[in-house]
Design an enzyme around this catalytic site. Structure first.
Site, mmCIF file in Angstrom:
data_model
loop_
_atom_site.group_PDB
_atom_site.id
_atom_site.type_symbol
_atom_site.label_atom_id
_atom_site.label_comp_id
_atom_site.label_asym_id
_atom_site.label_seq_id
_atom_site.Cartn_x
_atom_site.Cartn_y
_atom_site.Cartn_z
ATOM 1 N N CYS A 35 -48.187 0.428 5.566
ATOM 2 C CA CYS A 35 -48.608 1.185 4.398
ATOM 3 C C CYS A 35 -49.841 0.525 3.783
ATOM 4 O O CYS A 35 -50.023 -0.685 3.873
ATOM 5 C CB CYS A 35 -47.535 1.302 3.317
ATOM 6 S SG CYS A 35 -45.982 1.948 3.900
ATOM 7 N N ARG A 86 -52.883 1.176 8.810
ATOM 8 C CA ARG A 86 -51.638 0.551 8.363
ATOM 9 C C ARG A 86 -50.464 1.527 8.363
ATOM 10 O O ARG A 86 -49.325 1.134 8.087
ATOM 11 C CB ARG A 86 -51.807 -0.012 6.944
ATOM 12 C CG ARG A 86 -52.927 -1.002 6.815
ATOM 13 C CD ARG A 86 -53.020 -1.502 5.396
ATOM 14 N NE ARG A 86 -51.905 -2.353 5.093
ATOM 15 C CZ ARG A 86 -51.881 -3.651 5.289
ATOM 16 N NH1 ARG A 86 -52.932 -4.251 5.783
ATOM 17 N NH2 ARG A 86 -50.825 -4.357 4.992
ATOM 18 N N TRP A 101 -46.339 4.366 6.268
ATOM 19 C CA TRP A 101 -45.641 4.236 7.550
ATOM 20 C C TRP A 101 -44.172 4.142 7.181
ATOM 21 O O TRP A 101 -43.742 3.173 6.559
ATOM 22 C CB TRP A 101 -46.112 2.981 8.275
ATOM 23 C CG TRP A 101 -45.587 2.872 9.672
ATOM 24 C CD1 TRP A 101 -46.142 3.423 10.789
ATOM 25 C CD2 TRP A 101 -44.439 2.135 10.116
ATOM 26 N NE1 TRP A 101 -45.401 3.095 11.890
ATOM 27 C CE2 TRP A 101 -44.351 2.315 11.524
ATOM 28 C CE3 TRP A 101 -43.470 1.369 9.476
ATOM 29 C CZ2 TRP A 101 -43.333 1.742 12.287
ATOM 30 C CZ3 TRP A 101 -42.452 0.807 10.238
ATOM 31 C CH2 TRP A 101 -42.402 0.992 11.632
ATOM 32 N N ASN A 131 -45.849 -1.018 -0.895
ATOM 33 C CA ASN A 131 -45.890 -1.414 0.511
ATOM 34 C C ASN A 131 -44.883 -2.546 0.666
ATOM 35 O O ASN A 131 -45.002 -3.564 -0.003
ATOM 36 C CB ASN A 131 -47.318 -1.892 0.856
ATOM 37 C CG ASN A 131 -47.415 -2.417 2.269
ATOM 38 O OD1 ASN A 131 -46.550 -2.159 3.108
ATOM 39 N ND2 ASN A 131 -48.477 -3.164 2.532
ATOM 40 N N GLY A 132 -43.888 -2.359 1.534
ATOM 41 C CA GLY A 132 -42.893 -3.418 1.722
ATOM 42 C C GLY A 132 -41.496 -2.829 1.754
ATOM 43 O O GLY A 132 -41.318 -1.615 1.881
ATOM 44 N N GLU A 182 -49.823 -6.879 29.336
ATOM 45 C CA GLU A 182 -50.690 -6.317 28.303
ATOM 46 C C GLU A 182 -51.193 -4.928 28.713
ATOM 47 O O GLU A 182 -51.259 -4.009 27.903
ATOM 48 C CB GLU A 182 -51.850 -7.286 28.032
ATOM 49 C CG GLU A 182 -52.960 -6.754 27.145
ATOM 50 C CD GLU A 182 -52.479 -6.257 25.787
ATOM 51 O OE1 GLU A 182 -51.328 -6.526 25.396
ATOM 52 O OE2 GLU A 182 -53.268 -5.555 25.120
ATOM 53 N N LYS A 222 -50.707 -1.412 26.637
ATOM 54 C CA LYS A 222 -51.828 -0.564 26.205
ATOM 55 C C LYS A 222 -51.626 0.870 26.660
ATOM 56 O O LYS A 222 -51.801 1.806 25.900
ATOM 57 C CB LYS A 222 -53.115 -1.148 26.798
ATOM 58 C CG LYS A 222 -54.341 -1.065 25.981
ATOM 59 C CD LYS A 222 -54.483 -1.959 24.781
ATOM 60 C CE LYS A 222 -53.235 -2.465 24.141
ATOM 61 N NZ LYS A 222 -53.363 -3.473 23.160
ATOM 62 N N GLU A 235 -48.707 2.584 24.736
ATOM 63 C CA GLU A 235 -48.830 2.839 23.302
ATOM 64 C C GLU A 235 -49.785 3.981 22.964
ATOM 65 O O GLU A 235 -49.613 4.622 21.930
ATOM 66 C CB GLU A 235 -49.161 1.568 22.504
ATOM 67 C CG GLU A 235 -50.548 1.035 22.652
ATOM 68 C CD GLU A 235 -50.761 -0.234 21.819
ATOM 69 O OE1 GLU A 235 -51.423 -1.148 22.312
ATOM 70 O OE2 GLU A 235 -50.286 -0.302 20.677
ATOM 71 N N HIS A 239 -36.395 -6.656 43.500
ATOM 72 C CA HIS A 239 -35.069 -7.114 43.059
ATOM 73 C C HIS A 239 -34.365 -6.083 42.182
ATOM 74 O O HIS A 239 -33.496 -6.440 41.398
ATOM 75 C CB HIS A 239 -35.200 -8.455 42.337
ATOM 76 C CG HIS A 239 -35.653 -9.560 43.250
ATOM 77 N ND1 HIS A 239 -34.881 -10.028 44.280
ATOM 78 C CD2 HIS A 239 -36.814 -10.243 43.310
ATOM 79 C CE1 HIS A 239 -35.546 -10.975 44.934
ATOM 80 N NE2 HIS A 239 -36.721 -11.116 44.355
ATOM 81 N N LYS A 288 -51.012 -0.632 12.496
ATOM 82 C CA LYS A 288 -51.698 -1.797 13.033
ATOM 83 C C LYS A 288 -51.137 -3.107 12.514
ATOM 84 O O LYS A 288 -51.006 -4.070 13.228
ATOM 85 C CB LYS A 288 -53.187 -1.709 12.723
ATOM 86 C CG LYS A 288 -53.952 -2.831 13.394
ATOM 87 C CD LYS A 288 -55.297 -2.398 13.858
ATOM 88 C CE LYS A 288 -55.936 -3.452 14.720
ATOM 89 N NZ LYS A 288 -55.491 -3.408 16.107
HETATM 90 C C1 F6R Z 1 -50.788 -3.551 20.387
HETATM 91 C C2 F6R Z 1 -50.855 -4.301 19.159
HETATM 92 C C3 F6R Z 1 -49.611 -4.970 18.694
HETATM 93 C C4 F6R Z 1 -49.958 -6.252 17.938
HETATM 94 C C5 F6R Z 1 -48.693 -6.829 17.286
HETATM 95 C C6 F6R Z 1 -48.986 -8.145 16.598
HETATM 96 O O1 F6R Z 1 -52.037 -3.002 20.730
HETATM 97 O O2 F6R Z 1 -51.868 -4.343 18.518
HETATM 98 O O3 F6R Z 1 -48.730 -5.218 19.731
HETATM 99 O O4 F6R Z 1 -50.511 -7.173 18.827
HETATM 100 O O5 F6R Z 1 -48.187 -5.923 16.360
HETATM 101 O O6 F6R Z 1 -49.956 -7.980 15.627
HETATM 102 P P1 F6R Z 1 -50.803 -9.207 15.106
HETATM 103 O O7 F6R Z 1 -51.644 -9.686 16.239
HETATM 104 O O8 F6R Z 1 -51.619 -8.650 13.984
HETATM 105 O O9 F6R Z 1 -49.823 -10.250 14.673
#
Ligand code: F6R
Length: 595
Positions: free
Chosen positions: A2, A27, A73, A99-100, A472, A476, A479, A495, A590
């Site tokens: 948020c 956010r 969010w 927010n929280g 990774e 990507k 998501e 396996h 994010k």
């Molecule tokens: C995926 C992504 C998330 C963040 C995770 C940790 O693209 O961005 O998996 O890596 O939420 O976030 P930070 O790095 O801000 O602690």
């Protein structure tokens, strides 16, 4: 999660708040709302969906000079106009954005219900609004009621509050959730981050946990939870308003992918010196003296941590453990005699990592936060900080932050391991290899079109360092394309998981490490024998001429930096072809500031 923006001043608050909220959409973006003080009334507007929908809703609303806004969010209650913020107390005395998460909101709600309070939605936020109204009716003093609220509510909260009795003032409270004050001439602001206010001011005041603010056009008063006044000097941010512009790009994600060579060069300039490193010698000493490193992170940052572990173990010969923030905080592994804890976090705000850092601090251990956000919570709370210098990362899917994290870990590992690799040369080679990949985007778009988009599920496989990139790469792709993807160690498929390979299931193999290249090629034969649709991405030195995409050679240990860029572009083009919202994928935010 948020995002919050508040403004009081002579300009049109409507536009300033909407523009601020647009920068905060990363956010959370399932609903949004805004409240203005106008003609002695507080008017609230709320809409499900993106800020653009809210903007449309208020396009004919008269200009106001004081207001608060929120992008949500969902944590408590589904996205709906009733659950969107701002929330107003039953008798409309208090309007607030939050927010929280308030942990004990149910018991407070029960108490308020027994006093006759009714609630429109299911959020914990509405409980704060009604609590404040109930208390304010007794105290007739917002400062005192905020202090009472801070003593009663347990949990994480950043709040922007308006009181119908005081239509010139914006109140703000912070605990364990990011919030910053913006200082202007004849106006003041509050916001979840500096970017939300950067078009109006580049001067900010930090707010610490369990502090609250009384904000008018001309003054920002800071108090602790006991009501004692606190003086704090403002600081100037070096964020550039241009950094948050999309320019000629359609999506921030592509802009950020393209910025990666420049991010690597910035890190070389910042940290690499010919026979030295430009990092606090005290931190270097801690790293040298530690008998074991514990990397703690989540998601993409954790994947960067795995590559870091490999680099440290190869180059420094020091044992490294990688832990998920969300697990570490509740079950400590056995800790060595002289540990050092490294928190990797793009945002510096991830609640899961923060819980772990709190525990580390309680135990009196030393810590380092590697983050992209100066002054962020995990940076402030750790013993040392190293900055990623990647510039704001706005797309929800992390790209350039990962590359910056791995680059910085490589610089550190090489220095601690005896500085045997010419980092200037080798990292510049990586930057060139990435530029070459970027110049062949269309080739990747074509592969995606023919082999990956529209699949129900997919696999990335690799071995050794390539396996960590596969993790990774899979994150990507899933998501932003929503294709269920797993990253697998190529030797492990047989396996059990090979049972999932069906006719034309995409299996994308990453091959950059000479010592395991043939093993991964055998795994490809195994899936091809089960009719999989294989795509091979290899590094020149270990390539076959029929491979689907070949990247230029880099120093072998640094190949993840180039390989990952191919996977970012695969994810981008898959999401584009499917028609998904690339920068704001569904259900995500994010900065994950809830546990
Ligand atoms: C995926 C992504 C998330 C963040 C995770 C940790 O693209 O961005 O998996 O890596 O939420 O976030 P930070 O790095 O801000 O602690």
């Amino acid at each position: 999660m948020c995002g919050i923006v508040g403004y009081t001043g002579p300009k049109k608050a409507n536009d300033i708040i909407i523009n601020g909220l647009k920068t905060l959409e990363y956010r959370g973006y399932d609903s949004a709302g805004i409240a203005f003080v106008k003609d002695n009334k507080i008017n609230v507007y709320r809409e499900v969906g993106r800020i653009a929908a809210l903007e449309k809703m208020i396009e004919n609303v008269e200009a106001a000079q004081l207001g608060i806004g929120h992008t949500r969010w969902a944590t408590h209650g589904k996205p709906s106009p009733e659950n969107a913020h701002p929330h107003t107390s039953m008798n409309r005395m208090i309007t607030l954005v939050h927010n929280g998460v308030i942990e004990n909101y149910l018991e407070i709600k029960e108490d308020l219900s027994s006093k006759g309070y009714t609630f429109q939605g299911q959020t914990d936020t509405e409980v704060i609004a009604n609590y404040l109204e109930d208390d304010y009716k007794k105290t007739k003093d917002m400062k005192q009621s905020i202090m009472n609220m801070m003593k009663t509510m347990h949990g994480a909260y950043a709040l922007g509050i308006l009181c119908s009795d005081d239509k010139d003032t914006l109140y703000c409270v912070k605990n364990k959730t990011p919030m910053l004050a913006g200082v202007g001439e004849g106006f003041n602001m509050i916001g979840s981050d500096a970017m939300a206010m950067i078009n109006e001011t580049n001067t900010f005041i930090e707010i610490k946990d369990l502090e609250f603010l009384i904000v008018s056009r001309d003054e920002i008063q800071i108090y602790n939870q006991d009501g004692d006044r606190i003086e704090r000097k403002p600081f100037t941010s070096n964020i550039n308003a241009l950094d948050i512009n999309l320019g000629t790009y359609d999506h921030y994600m592509m802009k950020e992918i393209d910025e990666q060579p420049a991010v690597i060069r910035t890190l070389i300039n910042e940290y690499v010196r010919e026979d030295d490193i430009n990092i606090d010698p005290k931190l270097i000493k801690e790293l040298q003296e530690a008998d074991r490193l514990y990397i703690i992170a989540s998601g993409t940052s954790m994947h960067a941590g795995y590559v870091g572990k490999y680099l440290f173990e190869e180059l420094v010969k020091k044992p490294v453990e990688v832990h998920l923030g969300s697990e570490f905080g509740y079950h400590l592994p056995l800790i060595s005699k002289k540990p050092l804890f490294i928190f990797i976090t793009q945002s510096g705000e991830t609640a899961d990592s923060r819980v772990a850092l709190k525990l580390v601090n309680e135990k009196g251990y030393k810590s380092l936060t590697i983050t992209n956000v100066e002054g962020s919570t995990l940076s402030r709370e750790a013993t040392y900080t190293l900055l990623l210098k990647a510039g704001p990362e706005i797309a929800v899917a992390s790209t350039k932050a990962y590359v910056a994290q791995v680059t910085l870990l490589a610089i550190l590992a090489n220095y601690l391991g005896g500085n045997n690799i010419d980092m200037n040369l080798e990292l510049s080679r990586v930057a060139h290899a990435i530029e070459d990949i970027i110049s062949r985007k269309d080739q990747i778009k074509d592969i995606v079109h023919h082999k990956i988009a529209y699949s129900r599920n997919a696999f990335y496989i690799g071995r050794n360092l390539d396996y960590f990139v596969a993790l990774e790469a899979a994150l990507k792709l899933k998501e932003i394309s929503y294709i269920q993807t797993e990253g697998f160690a190529s030797g492990e498929l047989k396996h059990g998981t090979i049972a999932l390979i069906e006719d034309r299931t995409p299996v994308i193999a990453l091959i950059s490490q000479e010592q395991v290249a043939l093993n991964t090629r055998s795994a490809i034969q195994e899936v091809l024998a089960r009719s999989a649709n294989a795509t091979i991405i290899s590094m020149e030195k270990v390539s076959n001429k029929d491979d689907d995409f070949i990247i230029s050679d880099t120093y072998p240990l640094f190949s993840p930096l180039a390989l990952v860029v191919v996977s970012q572009l695969i994810a981008y083009y898959a999401a584009l072809e499917i028609g998904n919202d690339i920068d704001k994928p569904r259900n995500l935010a994010k900065s994950v500031t809830v546990e």
